[in-house]
Design a protein around this motif. Structure first.
Motif, PDB file in Angstrom:
ATOM      1  N   GLN A 101       0.617  -1.183   0.383  1.00 60.80           N
ATOM      2  CA  GLN A 101      -0.139   0.542   0.485  1.00 60.80           C
ATOM      3  C   GLN A 101       1.476   0.988   0.118  1.00 60.80           C
ATOM      4  O   GLN A 101       0.819   2.117  -0.478  1.00 60.80           O
ATOM      5  N   LYS A 102       2.217   1.042   0.414  1.00 61.73           N
ATOM      6  CA  LYS A 102       2.814   2.526   0.653  1.00 61.73           C
ATOM      7  C   LYS A 102       3.769   2.322  -0.509  1.00 61.73           C
ATOM      8  O   LYS A 102       3.491   4.376  -1.175  1.00 61.73           O
ATOM      9  N   ASN A 103       3.593   1.703  -1.412  1.00 58.18           N
ATOM     10  CA  ASN A 103       4.415   2.012  -2.464  1.00 58.18           C
ATOM     11  C   ASN A 103       3.471   2.159  -3.675  1.00 58.18           C
ATOM     12  O   ASN A 103       3.373   3.094  -4.497  1.00 58.18           O
ATOM     13  N   VAL A 104       2.382   1.804  -3.814  1.00 59.24           N
ATOM     14  CA  VAL A 104       0.837   2.371  -4.434  1.00 59.24           C
ATOM     15  C   VAL A 104       0.756   3.912  -4.061  1.00 59.24           C
ATOM     16  O   VAL A 104       0.736   4.443  -5.466  1.00 59.24           O
ATOM     17  N   GLU A 105       0.826   3.803  -2.941  1.00 67.37           N
ATOM     18  CA  GLU A 105       0.339   5.336  -2.564  1.00 67.37           C
ATOM     19  C   GLU A 105       1.497   6.206  -2.982  1.00 67.37           C
ATOM     20  O   GLU A 105       0.901   7.395  -3.500  1.00 67.37           O
ATOM     21  N   ARG A 106       2.751   5.807  -2.614  1.00 65.94           N
ATOM     22  CA  ARG A 106       3.997   6.890  -4.027  1.00 65.94           C
ATOM     23  C   ARG A 106       4.449   6.505  -5.036  1.00 65.94           C
ATOM     24  O   ARG A 106       4.289   7.794  -5.722  1.00 65.94           O
ATOM     25  N   VAL A 133       2.502   8.365 -11.189  1.00 64.11           N
ATOM     26  CA  VAL A 133       2.839   6.942 -12.894  1.00 64.11           C
ATOM     27  C   VAL A 133       2.136   6.291 -12.782  1.00 64.11           C
ATOM     28  O   VAL A 133       0.664   6.410 -12.016  1.00 64.11           O
ATOM     29  N   LYS A 134       1.409   5.959 -14.375  1.00 61.62           N
ATOM     30  CA  LYS A 134       0.771   4.704 -14.345  1.00 61.62           C
ATOM     31  C   LYS A 134       1.180   3.464 -15.445  1.00 61.62           C
ATOM     32  O   LYS A 134       0.628   2.561 -15.427  1.00 61.62           O
ATOM     33  N   LYS A 135       2.184   3.735 -15.731  1.00 62.42           N
ATOM     34  CA  LYS A 135       1.997   2.765 -16.175  1.00 62.42           C
ATOM     35  C   LYS A 135       3.737   2.364 -15.536  1.00 62.42           C
ATOM     36  O   LYS A 135       4.622   3.142 -15.507  1.00 62.42           O
ATOM     37  N   ILE A 136       4.519   1.238 -15.243  1.00 66.68           N
ATOM     38  CA  ILE A 136       5.480   0.559 -14.692  1.00 66.68           C
ATOM     39  C   ILE A 136       6.542  -0.715 -15.059  1.00 66.68           C
ATOM     40  O   ILE A 136       5.385  -1.875 -15.708  1.00 66.68           O
TER      41      ILE A 136
END
Length: 366
Positions: free
Chosen positions: A192-197, A203-206
């Motif tokens: 969840q912390k990574n998603v919020e960051r 960011v939309k694509k990784i």
């Protein structure tokens, strides 16, 4: 858990999985076979006693999915094993001590390989410049610290192809090891912390060069969080989809190599021909392993096995290397690259193991 139990009880004990499981093939112990792992998880689900050896059977599974590729009733054995590990953790019997130390390192230093965060960008071939982009190149722990040529060549190939992306100075870890160890509550918090960051950065694509990151972002995050809005692509996909529009971007450099299908791309993503085409466009003579595509053997580093059972892991890697009919082995997985390089060195096996982006970079026209 009801779905998991239904998976377990659908096993017909046909024993087809015994032929494909690398752990069972090496140890010869039926307890360490996919069939018996299902029974172990079933026993745990029903509240039965669980021995140290039963716990070991869950943690020495590389989750390579070789058993799933031959299972006639389509049991998702790797998911059952994952559920078993989670139950073991909830019972206070896991993660194993070595796994706990790795998780502590992730929480403390932001990586799973005990790397110095201050030196994470030592691979970067130019000065770091912070830029904004909707696309994040997430290198992962192994490319950042242990397989640095995978990081640098991935970065340079994308840049030379004109693909817009950014990297992070303090990238952190995807958290896959936390999930693989069975600590699902901590994994949820970390994810969840990574998603919020990522969201705060726009960011939309990784893009990921690492197969462990691919699996984690693409499957573990949605499973644990219930919603994950980012588009995840492996580096192979991005490079292939760009170069197939104009293969003349590549010079043909003649060389002979053996392509190693990885568990994640071959069995997990059914991505077998794209890497071969890319390497052929580079002018390479591409040879196959004795076992290839969905029948590819596991290198032994998946599921946290390398860190917990290094001898078992090395024996898997040694067997794979001996299947290679040429001296140069090319992989699309940093885990495999590191594992095979280390094993070749330790076992004195004369093989050169290369991450695929190096071949692409060598052939790209200026």
């Amino acid at each position: 858990m009801e779905k998991i139990f239904n998976q377990i009880t659908s096993c017909t004990e046909c024993e087809k999985c015994l032929e494909s499981c690398p752990t069972y093939q090496i140890t010869g112990e039926r307890l360490f076979s996919p069939m018996r792992r299902l029974q172990t998880v079933g026993q745990v689900l029903e509240g039965g006693a669980i021995s140290d050896r039963m716990i070991e059977s869950l943690y020495n599974c590389t989750k390579c999915m070789a058993c799933e590729s031959v299972c006639p009733v389509g049991i998702s054995i790797s998911k059952v094993v994952a559920a078993g590990r989670q139950i073991v953790v909830k019972k206070g019997l896991g993660p194993l001590n070595r796994g706990k130390k790795i998780i502590e390192g992730i929480l403390k230093s932001g990586n799973a390989v005990n790397g110095d965060p201050g030196k994470r960008l030592a691979w970067l071939p130019e000065s770091f410049i912070r830029k904004e982009s909707e696309t994040l190149l997430f290198l992962g722990c192994l490319p950042s610290y242990l397989v640095k040529d995978a990081a640098s060549t991935s970065y340079l190939v994308l840049k030379r192809l004109g693909i817009d992306f950014m990297i992070l100075e303090d990238e952190g870890c995807c958290g896959t090891y936390i999930y693989e160890a069975g600590n699902i509550d901590l994994a949820k918090e970390y994810f969840q912390k990574n998603v919020e960051r990522f969201g705060s950065l726009g960011v939309k694509k990784i893009i990921v060069p690492c197969n462990g990151c691919l699996k984690c972002f693409k499957y573990f995050y949605p499973e644990v969080l219930g919603n994950f809005l980012f588009q995840i692509s492996h580096l192979v996909e991005v490079i292939y989809n760009t170069i197939k529009k104009d293969p003349s971007l590549l010079n043909k450099v003649e060389r002979s190599l053996v392509y190693q299908d990885t568990c994640r791309l071959a069995r997990g993503e059914e991505m077998t021909e794209e890497p071969r085409e890319l390497l052929s466009w580079c002018g390479a003579e591409v040879k196959d392993m004795e076992r290839n595509r969905e029948q590819t053997p596991c290198c032994g580093s998946g599921g946290g096995v390398r860190s917990l059972y290094s001898d078992l892991s090395a024996e898997m890697a040694s067997g794979l290397l001996k299947m290679a009919t040429g001296q140069m082995v090319v992989s699309t997985c940093p885990f495999c690259t590191f594992q095979l390089r280390s094993t070749a060195r330790e076992k004195d096996i004369n093989k050169e193991v290369i991450y695929f982006s190096k071949i692409i970079l060598d052939s790209l026209k200026n």
